[in-house]
Scaffold this motif. Sequence first.
Motif, PDB file in Angstrom:
ATOM      1  N   ILE A 110       0.829  -1.206   0.000  1.00 43.95           N
ATOM      2  CA  ILE A 110       0.000   0.000   0.000  1.00 43.95           C
ATOM      3  C   ILE A 110       0.861   1.253   0.000  1.00 43.95           C
ATOM      4  CG2 ILE A 110      -1.593   1.370   1.396  1.00 43.95           C
ATOM      5  CD1 ILE A 110      -2.910  -1.240   2.253  1.00 43.95           C
ATOM      6  N   VAL A 111       1.834   1.316   0.916  1.00 40.89           N
ATOM      7  CA  VAL A 111       2.692   2.498   1.010  1.00 40.89           C
ATOM      8  C   VAL A 111       3.430   2.726  -0.303  1.00 40.89           C
ATOM      9  CG1 VAL A 111       4.744   3.448   2.133  1.00 40.89           C
ATOM     10  CG2 VAL A 111       2.945   2.380   3.513  1.00 40.89           C
ATOM     11  N   ARG A 112       3.953   1.676  -0.878  1.00 47.40           N
ATOM     12  CA  ARG A 112       4.680   1.797  -2.165  1.00 47.40           C
ATOM     13  C   ARG A 112       3.770   2.350  -3.257  1.00 47.40           C
ATOM     14  NH1 ARG A 112       5.474  -3.715  -4.700  1.00 47.40           N
ATOM     15  NH2 ARG A 112       3.337  -3.197  -5.351  1.00 47.40           N
ATOM     16  N   ASP A 113       2.585   1.769  -3.393  1.00 47.09           N
ATOM     17  CA  ASP A 113       1.685   2.170  -4.478  1.00 47.09           C
ATOM     18  C   ASP A 113       1.108   3.570  -4.259  1.00 47.09           C
ATOM     19  OD1 ASP A 113       2.189  -0.275  -5.578  1.00 47.09           O
ATOM     20  OD2 ASP A 113       0.251  -1.165  -5.061  1.00 47.09           O
ATOM     21  N   VAL A 114       0.782   3.899  -3.016  1.00 46.44           N
ATOM     22  CA  VAL A 114       0.199   5.211  -2.740  1.00 46.44           C
ATOM     23  C   VAL A 114       1.220   6.314  -2.942  1.00 46.44           C
ATOM     24  CG1 VAL A 114      -0.727   6.711  -0.930  1.00 46.44           C
ATOM     25  CG2 VAL A 114      -1.619   4.391  -1.201  1.00 46.44           C
ATOM     26  N   GLU A 115       2.428   6.128  -2.456  1.00 46.98           N
ATOM     27  CA  GLU A 115       3.448   7.168  -2.596  1.00 46.98           C
ATOM     28  C   GLU A 115       3.774   7.440  -4.063  1.00 46.98           C
ATOM     29  OE1 GLU A 115       6.786   6.233  -0.081  1.00 46.98           O
ATOM     30  OE2 GLU A 115       5.848   7.254   1.628  1.00 46.98           O
ATOM     31  N   ALA A 116       3.531   6.456  -4.911  1.00 48.87           N
ATOM     32  CA  ALA A 116       3.808   6.633  -6.341  1.00 48.87           C
ATOM     33  C   ALA A 116       2.805   7.561  -7.018  1.00 48.87           C
ATOM     34  CB  ALA A 116       3.811   5.277  -7.041  1.00 48.87           C
ATOM     35  N   VAL A 117       1.613   7.710  -6.438  1.00 50.81           N
ATOM     36  CA  VAL A 117       0.575   8.553  -7.059  1.00 50.81           C
ATOM     37  C   VAL A 117       0.205   9.756  -6.194  1.00 50.81           C
ATOM     38  CG1 VAL A 117      -0.377   6.613  -8.331  1.00 50.81           C
ATOM     39  CG2 VAL A 117      -1.303   7.150  -6.076  1.00 50.81           C
ATOM     40  N   LEU A 118       0.910   9.953  -5.090  1.00 44.50           N
ATOM     41  CA  LEU A 118       0.584  11.035  -4.170  1.00 44.50           C
ATOM     42  C   LEU A 118       1.005  12.387  -4.747  1.00 44.50           C
ATOM     43  CD1 LEU A 118      -0.659  10.924  -1.266  1.00 44.50           C
ATOM     44  CD2 LEU A 118       1.669  11.262  -0.409  1.00 44.50           C
ATOM     45  N   PRO A 119       0.105  13.367  -4.760  1.00 46.17           N
ATOM     46  CA  PRO A 119       0.455  14.682  -5.304  1.00 46.17           C
ATOM     47  C   PRO A 119       1.346  15.476  -4.345  1.00 46.17           C
ATOM     48  CG  PRO A 119      -1.774  14.726  -4.437  1.00 46.17           C
ATOM     49  CD  PRO A 119      -1.315  13.301  -4.342  1.00 46.17           C
ATOM     50  N   PHE A 124       1.022  11.162   3.158  1.00 45.72           N
ATOM     51  CA  PHE A 124       0.403   9.862   3.422  1.00 45.72           C
ATOM     52  C   PHE A 124       1.129   9.180   4.564  1.00 45.72           C
ATOM     53  CE2 PHE A 124       0.181   5.240   2.959  1.00 45.72           C
ATOM     54  CZ  PHE A 124      -1.204   5.063   2.971  1.00 45.72           C
ATOM     55  N   VAL A 125       0.354   8.691   5.538  1.00 47.69           N
ATOM     56  CA  VAL A 125       0.897   7.891   6.631  1.00 47.69           C
ATOM     57  C   VAL A 125       0.067   6.616   6.716  1.00 47.69           C
ATOM     58  CG1 VAL A 125       1.436   7.748   9.079  1.00 47.69           C
ATOM     59  CG2 VAL A 125       1.620   9.950   7.896  1.00 47.69           C
ATOM     60  N   GLY A 126       0.716   5.488   6.483  1.00 44.10           N
ATOM     61  CA  GLY A 126      -0.003   4.223   6.578  1.00 44.10           C
ATOM     62  C   GLY A 126      -0.448   3.960   8.007  1.00 44.10           C
ATOM     63  N   PRO A 155       5.357   5.103   9.002  1.00 44.66           N
ATOM     64  CA  PRO A 155       6.007   6.156   8.214  1.00 44.66           C
ATOM     65  C   PRO A 155       7.156   5.581   7.385  1.00 44.66           C
ATOM     66  CG  PRO A 155       6.770   6.221  10.479  1.00 44.66           C
ATOM     67  CD  PRO A 155       5.662   5.210  10.435  1.00 44.66           C
ATOM     68  N   THR A 156       7.562   6.347   6.401  1.00 45.74           N
ATOM     69  CA  THR A 156       8.730   6.000   5.593  1.00 45.74           C
ATOM     70  C   THR A 156       9.798   7.058   5.836  1.00 45.74           C
ATOM     71  OG1 THR A 156       7.961   7.277   3.681  1.00 45.74           O
ATOM     72  CG2 THR A 156       7.211   4.985   3.860  1.00 45.74           C
ATOM     73  N   PRO A 157      11.012   6.868   5.325  1.00 45.45           N
ATOM     74  CA  PRO A 157      12.055   7.886   5.525  1.00 45.45           C
ATOM     75  C   PRO A 157      11.643   9.279   5.051  1.00 45.45           C
ATOM     76  CG  PRO A 157      13.046   5.862   4.756  1.00 45.45           C
ATOM     77  CD  PRO A 157      11.566   5.652   4.686  1.00 45.45           C
ATOM     78  N   GLY A 158      10.704   9.365   4.110  1.00 44.94           N
ATOM     79  CA  GLY A 158      10.291  10.666   3.608  1.00 44.94           C
ATOM     80  C   GLY A 158       9.140  11.296   4.373  1.00 44.94           C
ATOM     81  N   PRO A 178      -0.721   4.368  19.929  1.00 44.64           N
ATOM     82  CA  PRO A 178       0.067   4.446  18.693  1.00 44.64           C
ATOM     83  C   PRO A 178       1.375   3.660  18.786  1.00 44.64           C
ATOM     84  CG  PRO A 178       0.223   6.499  19.921  1.00 44.64           C
ATOM     85  CD  PRO A 178      -0.791   5.663  20.626  1.00 44.64           C
ATOM     86  N   ILE A 179       1.653   2.888  17.762  1.00 45.10           N
ATOM     87  CA  ILE A 179       2.900   2.128  17.661  1.00 45.10           C
ATOM     88  C   ILE A 179       3.498   2.423  16.289  1.00 45.10           C
ATOM     89  CG2 ILE A 179       3.953  -0.162  17.573  1.00 45.10           C
ATOM     90  CD1 ILE A 179       1.696  -1.138  19.394  1.00 45.10           C
ATOM     91  N   ILE A 180       4.751   2.839  16.270  1.00 40.32           N
ATOM     92  CA  ILE A 180       5.402   3.211  15.020  1.00 40.32           C
ATOM     93  C   ILE A 180       6.364   2.115  14.588  1.00 40.32           C
ATOM     94  CG2 ILE A 180       6.900   4.896  13.897  1.00 40.32           C
ATOM     95  CD1 ILE A 180       5.823   6.977  15.881  1.00 40.32           C
ATOM     96  N   MET A 181       6.216   1.657  13.360  1.00 43.45           N
ATOM     97  CA  MET A 181       7.139   0.674  12.794  1.00 43.45           C
ATOM     98  C   MET A 181       7.163   0.820  11.284  1.00 43.45           C
ATOM     99  SD  MET A 181       4.977  -2.932  13.232  1.00 43.45           S
ATOM    100  CE  MET A 181       5.060  -2.864  15.015  1.00 43.45           C
ATOM    101  N   SER A 182       8.136   0.206  10.664  1.00 41.37           N
ATOM    102  CA  SER A 182       8.238   0.287   9.210  1.00 41.37           C
ATOM    103  C   SER A 182       7.144  -0.552   8.567  1.00 41.37           C
ATOM    104  CB  SER A 182       9.612  -0.222   8.749  1.00 41.37           C
ATOM    105  OG  SER A 182       9.696  -1.629   8.944  1.00 41.37           O
ATOM    106  N   PRO A 183       6.796  -0.251   7.311  1.00 46.15           N
ATOM    107  CA  PRO A 183       5.800  -1.079   6.610  1.00 46.15           C
ATOM    108  C   PRO A 183       6.205  -2.548   6.559  1.00 46.15           C
ATOM    109  CG  PRO A 183       6.176   0.966   5.410  1.00 46.15           C
ATOM    110  CD  PRO A 183       7.208   0.915   6.499  1.00 46.15           C
TER     111      PRO A 183
END
Length: 288
Positions: A110-119, A124-126, A155-158, A178-183
């Motif tokens: 999801i994160v990969r595909d969404v970030e590719a089309v995000l204006p 975007f935060v998964g 979140p991602t590095p960006g 809230p728990i923060i971890m990589s996708p």
Amino acid sequence: MAIKDSAAVIGLGLIGGSIAKALKKMGIKVMGLDSDEQTLAMAKSEGIETHCFNTQGMAGETAIPDIFSHTGIIFLCVPVSFISSTVKLIANHVPRGAIITDTGSVKKVIVRDVEAVLPDGVSFVGGHPMAGSERSGFGWAREDMFYGAPYILTPTPGTDAEILWTMVKLVRDLGAKPIIMSPEEHDRVAAAVSHLPQIISTTLVNAVAEVHPEGSVMDLAGGGWRDTTRIAGSNAVMWKDILISNKDEILPLISAFKEQLSVLESAIKSSDEAVIKGRFQNAKAYKK
């Protein structure tokens, strides 16, 4: 753009409906979007502004730009396979400064595909609230659904730190932890504690149904059966998407489960009391 201005929830099922109810209780103006007329009627009766929306866009007279022009945050509570296409559909109509998040049970894809089309100018935060039930639909939604439940943010590095902090505060306001971890880490953990249990529960029911197709055996089912098979009534469309999207993490767990089942099967066949006892003791120790 601030979250308090307005929030939109696309998909008013169990999770989306619960988010919409919780946001409304917090005093945030909420718009609920769904394709089901009965769902929209129920949401409207509870004071939620509603609009008809499907995977092709808005239905009716209201245009997408008018819906999202003052929206601070958008929750995507649609099946995993529709999340990126929904973002693509609304991307050009979301105001700069807005946050888009989702509630999907898979994150890496999801994160990969969404970030590719995000204006530009939209974040975007998964997200994945680890709450819910085997029930589905707005009728089962509750404003307290997330109280005390883990709510994973990926979140991602960006990802901007201020945007992430905004999401952390919102998750806390929903009553969740809230728990923060990589996708990637999320998908590994979710496969173990959510996806595999769903597979086992569903498979158990199907196995018993095959051996006892008449169903009368259910008259004798007690608490153990109910506890183990409760989630077997979960939404089939949702789980089809989850299992296919996260198969790289799920398939090794299925193999491990089959191996464990095989060990126990062999021990039962040979009446090996030590192995049987050991498997139960090992599980009990790990579960503590």
